[in-house]
Design an enzyme around this catalytic site. Structure first.
Site, short mmCIF file in Angstrom:
data_model
loop_
_atom_site.label_atom_id
_atom_site.label_comp_id
_atom_site.label_asym_id
_atom_site.label_seq_id
_atom_site.Cartn_x
_atom_site.Cartn_y
_atom_site.Cartn_z
N THR A 124 0.82 -1.21 0.00
CA THR A 124 0.00 0.00 0.00
C THR A 124 0.85 1.26 0.00
O THR A 124 2.03 1.22 0.30
CB THR A 124 -0.95 0.02 1.21
OG1 THR A 124 -1.98 0.95 0.96
CG2 THR A 124 -0.24 0.41 2.48
N ALA A 128 2.35 4.53 -7.88
CA ALA A 128 1.76 3.36 -8.54
C ALA A 128 2.56 2.95 -9.78
O ALA A 128 2.59 1.77 -10.12
CB ALA A 128 0.31 3.65 -8.92
N CYS A 161 6.08 1.46 -7.73
CA CYS A 161 5.99 0.44 -6.69
C CYS A 161 5.02 -0.67 -7.12
O CYS A 161 3.84 -0.39 -7.37
CB CYS A 161 5.51 1.07 -5.38
SG CYS A 161 5.27 -0.13 -4.05
N THR A 213 1.64 -1.02 -5.15
CA THR A 213 0.74 0.13 -5.15
C THR A 213 0.04 0.20 -6.50
O THR A 213 0.68 0.01 -7.53
CB THR A 213 1.53 1.43 -4.91
OG1 THR A 213 2.21 1.33 -3.66
CG2 THR A 213 0.63 2.65 -4.89
#
Length: 182
Positions: free
Chosen positions: A6, A164, A167, A170
């Site tokens: 996350t 995003a 990672c 994410t």
């Protein structure tokens, strides 16, 4: 503590405070869910909170945090005092100590990170981020904060989109909550 799966960011800018998170939930190397909601409004929307880590642990911590605020009984909301009290309990209580999560909490005046190691951090800048993509989102947000035309909402959204892209834990299913600063 490092949590995969996350990215959560909190930003205060131009009279608004935003907490935002991506929606990806992973178990090992598998994406289990892409649209999880990792942020909550607490105390009738006066406080925003986001978490990285175990969902059930985070919900327990949200509840404990609300209890700490309500325990004062004077109707005033002091998230700094509540955060310190929660961090002390989290670190010393035998059951709470086992909870695996990190939290960002924000009201109209403050942004705080609370960890199970007893840390309560108020960022030097009006930006803080946690989770596996936290450093990417944080770096992007610091750069975006210099653009006077971007709102807190836009900075949070753009920063999480960058995280995003970089990672693998994410995604770009982003949920944002916003409150007006006093």
């Amino acid at each position: 503590m490092s949590f995969k799966g996350t990215t959560v960011i909190a930003i205060k800018k131009n009279g608004k405070t935003v907490v935002a998170a991506d929606g990806q939930v992973t178990f090992g190397h598998t994406v289990l869910k892409s649209n999880a909601i990792k942020i909550r409004k607490l105390l009738n929307g006066k406080i925003l909170a986001g978490f990285a880590g175990s969902t059930s642990d985070a919900i327990t911590l949200f509840e404990k945090f609300e209890e700490k605020i309500k325990a004062k009984g004077d109707g005033l909301i002091d998230i700094k005092r509540a955060a310190v009290d929660l961090a002390k309990d989290w670190r010393s209580d035998k059951i709470l100590h086992k909870l695996e999560a990190m939290m960002l909490v924000a009201d109209s005046n403050n942004i705080l990170l609370i960890s199970g190691t007893g840390d309560v951090v108020e960022p030097e800048e009006d930006v803080i981020s946690i989770g596996s993509g936290g450093n990417y989102a944080y770096s992007a947000a610091l750069a975006y904060m210099e653009n006077k035309k971007l709102s807190a909402f836009e900075v949070a959204l753009r920063s999480l989109k960058i995280a995003a892209r970089v990672c693998i834990y994410t995604n770009s299913n982003i949920v944002l909550e916003e409150i007006e600063n006093e």
